[in-house]
Design a protein around this motif. Sequence first.
Motif, PDB file in Angstrom:
ATOM      1  N   LEU A   6       0.864  -1.174   0.000  1.00  0.00           N
ATOM      2  CA  LEU A   6       0.000   0.000   0.000  1.00  0.00           C
ATOM      3  C   LEU A   6       0.900   1.224   0.000  1.00  0.00           C
ATOM      4  CD1 LEU A   6      -2.834   1.294   0.379  1.00  0.00           C
ATOM      5  CD2 LEU A   6      -2.400   1.169   2.837  1.00  0.00           C
ATOM      6  N   VAL A   7       0.659   2.127  -0.938  1.00  0.00           N
ATOM      7  CA  VAL A   7       1.394   3.387  -1.012  1.00  0.00           C
ATOM      8  C   VAL A   7       0.406   4.512  -0.752  1.00  0.00           C
ATOM      9  CG1 VAL A   7       2.737   4.935  -2.483  1.00  0.00           C
ATOM     10  CG2 VAL A   7       3.019   2.441  -2.697  1.00  0.00           C
ATOM     11  N   ILE A   8       0.730   5.356   0.214  1.00  0.00           N
ATOM     12  CA  ILE A   8      -0.115   6.516   0.518  1.00  0.00           C
ATOM     13  C   ILE A   8       0.716   7.767   0.284  1.00  0.00           C
ATOM     14  CG2 ILE A   8      -1.503   7.710   2.250  1.00  0.00           C
ATOM     15  CD1 ILE A   8      -1.753   4.936   3.661  1.00  0.00           C
ATOM     16  N   TYR A   9       0.286   8.558  -0.685  1.00  0.00           N
ATOM     17  CA  TYR A   9       0.921   9.839  -0.974  1.00  0.00           C
ATOM     18  C   TYR A   9       0.190  10.941  -0.207  1.00  0.00           C
ATOM     19  CZ  TYR A   9       3.332   8.444  -5.399  1.00  0.00           C
ATOM     20  OH  TYR A   9       4.147   7.910  -6.359  1.00  0.00           O
ATOM     21  N   THR A  10       0.934  11.886   0.312  1.00  0.00           N
ATOM     22  CA  THR A  10       0.380  13.147   0.779  1.00  0.00           C
ATOM     23  C   THR A  10       0.797  14.192  -0.248  1.00  0.00           C
ATOM     24  OG1 THR A  10       0.632  12.472   3.079  1.00  0.00           O
ATOM     25  CG2 THR A  10       0.308  14.827   2.656  1.00  0.00           C
ATOM     26  N   TYR A  11      -0.182  14.908  -0.749  1.00  0.00           N
ATOM     27  CA  TYR A  11       0.087  15.882  -1.794  1.00  0.00           C
ATOM     28  C   TYR A  11       0.271  17.289  -1.238  1.00  0.00           C
ATOM     29  CZ  TYR A  11      -1.522  12.392  -5.213  1.00  0.00           C
ATOM     30  OH  TYR A  11      -1.675  11.277  -5.991  1.00  0.00           O
ATOM     31  N   VAL A  12       0.901  18.121  -2.033  1.00  0.00           N
ATOM     32  CA  VAL A  12       1.098  19.527  -1.695  1.00  0.00           C
ATOM     33  C   VAL A  12      -0.252  20.253  -1.700  1.00  0.00           C
ATOM     34  CG1 VAL A  12       3.450  19.594  -2.604  1.00  0.00           C
ATOM     35  CG2 VAL A  12       1.521  20.136  -4.119  1.00  0.00           C
ATOM     36  N   ALA A  44      -7.203   8.891  -5.912  1.00  0.00           N
ATOM     37  CA  ALA A  44      -6.903  10.036  -5.053  1.00  0.00           C
ATOM     38  C   ALA A  44      -8.158  10.464  -4.313  1.00  0.00           C
ATOM     39  CB  ALA A  44      -6.373  11.201  -5.880  1.00  0.00           C
ATOM     40  N   ALA A  45      -7.943  10.971  -3.110  1.00  0.00           N
ATOM     41  CA  ALA A  45      -9.044  11.573  -2.360  1.00  0.00           C
ATOM     42  C   ALA A  45      -9.477  12.842  -3.093  1.00  0.00           C
ATOM     43  CB  ALA A  45      -8.597  11.909  -0.945  1.00  0.00           C
ATOM     44  N   ARG A  46     -10.740  13.184  -2.964  1.00  0.00           N
ATOM     45  CA  ARG A  46     -11.262  14.391  -3.600  1.00  0.00           C
ATOM     46  C   ARG A  46     -11.876  15.285  -2.541  1.00  0.00           C
ATOM     47  NH1 ARG A  46     -14.525  12.035  -8.662  1.00  0.00           N
ATOM     48  NH2 ARG A  46     -16.071  11.917  -7.042  1.00  0.00           N
ATOM     49  N   GLU A  47     -11.844  16.561  -2.849  1.00  0.00           N
ATOM     50  CA  GLU A  47     -12.465  17.596  -2.009  1.00  0.00           C
ATOM     51  C   GLU A  47     -11.993  17.520  -0.565  1.00  0.00           C
ATOM     52  OE1 GLU A  47     -16.697  17.938  -2.653  1.00  0.00           O
ATOM     53  OE2 GLU A  47     -16.456  17.278  -4.707  1.00  0.00           O
ATOM     54  N   VAL A  49      -8.178  17.386  -2.827  1.00  0.00           N
ATOM     55  CA  VAL A  49      -7.245  16.428  -3.421  1.00  0.00           C
ATOM     56  C   VAL A  49      -5.950  16.553  -2.614  1.00  0.00           C
ATOM     57  CG1 VAL A  49      -5.978  15.752  -5.492  1.00  0.00           C
ATOM     58  CG2 VAL A  49      -8.283  16.687  -5.693  1.00  0.00           C
ATOM     59  N   ASP A  50      -5.851  15.744  -1.556  1.00  0.00           N
ATOM     60  CA  ASP A  50      -4.681  15.857  -0.679  1.00  0.00           C
ATOM     61  C   ASP A  50      -3.969  14.529  -0.434  1.00  0.00           C
ATOM     62  OD1 ASP A  50      -6.562  14.622   0.943  1.00  0.00           O
ATOM     63  OD2 ASP A  50      -6.460  16.111   2.548  1.00  0.00           O
ATOM     64  N   THR A  51      -4.548  13.426  -0.920  1.00  0.00           N
ATOM     65  CA  THR A  51      -4.000  12.096  -0.681  1.00  0.00           C
ATOM     66  C   THR A  51      -4.182  11.233  -1.913  1.00  0.00           C
ATOM     67  OG1 THR A  51      -4.688  12.277   1.637  1.00  0.00           O
ATOM     68  CG2 THR A  51      -4.106  10.092   0.852  1.00  0.00           C
ATOM     69  N   GLY A  52      -3.148  10.476  -2.244  1.00  0.00           N
ATOM     70  CA  GLY A  52      -3.234   9.487  -3.312  1.00  0.00           C
ATOM     71  C   GLY A  52      -2.951   8.114  -2.743  1.00  0.00           C
ATOM     72  N   VAL A  53      -3.537   7.085  -3.342  1.00  0.00           N
ATOM     73  CA  VAL A  53      -3.352   5.711  -2.880  1.00  0.00           C
ATOM     74  C   VAL A  53      -3.037   4.827  -4.074  1.00  0.00           C
ATOM     75  CG1 VAL A  53      -4.476   3.724  -1.813  1.00  0.00           C
ATOM     76  CG2 VAL A  53      -4.903   6.012  -0.915  1.00  0.00           C
ATOM     77  N   LEU A  54      -2.007   4.009  -3.918  1.00  0.00           N
ATOM     78  CA  LEU A  54      -1.642   3.012  -4.909  1.00  0.00           C
ATOM     79  C   LEU A  54      -1.531   1.669  -4.197  1.00  0.00           C
ATOM     80  CD1 LEU A  54       1.415   4.818  -6.580  1.00  0.00           C
ATOM     81  CD2 LEU A  54      -0.976   4.999  -7.235  1.00  0.00           C
ATOM     82  N   VAL A  55      -1.922   0.621  -4.864  1.00  0.00           N
ATOM     83  CA  VAL A  55      -1.659  -0.740  -4.394  1.00  0.00           C
ATOM     84  C   VAL A  55      -0.815  -1.387  -5.480  1.00  0.00           C
ATOM     85  CG1 VAL A  55      -2.629  -2.953  -3.701  1.00  0.00           C
ATOM     86  CG2 VAL A  55      -3.808  -0.828  -3.068  1.00  0.00           C
TER      87      VAL A  55
END
Length: 93
Positions: A6-12, A44-47, A49-55
């Motif tokens: 599981l990859v969790i990105y935190t976006y700018v 990606a999470a919406r509203e 857009v602050d987090t992305g998820v990859l498996v």
Amino acid sequence: MAETFLVIYTYVPDMDQRRVPYRADHLAWLRELADRGTLLVAGAAREPVDTGVLVVRAADVHEVRRLLLDDPYAAGNLISGVVVRPFGLVIGG
């Protein structure tokens, strides 16, 4: 043998606008990974857009981290944090 991660990105901040110049290349990169069987899920999470998820499937966490360096969002400095964790995939993939 490949494991699942599981990859969790935190976006700018303001990712929804800042990603525009990189989005087509990012999506092409994701499609290439999916075609190879490396990427199982992406979104990606919406509203906001602050987090992305990859498996993803990879041999180990180091391979995952190397793979993520090729993400156009990383090249654009749009990712402020990354978490990579082994993932117990029960259904799917």
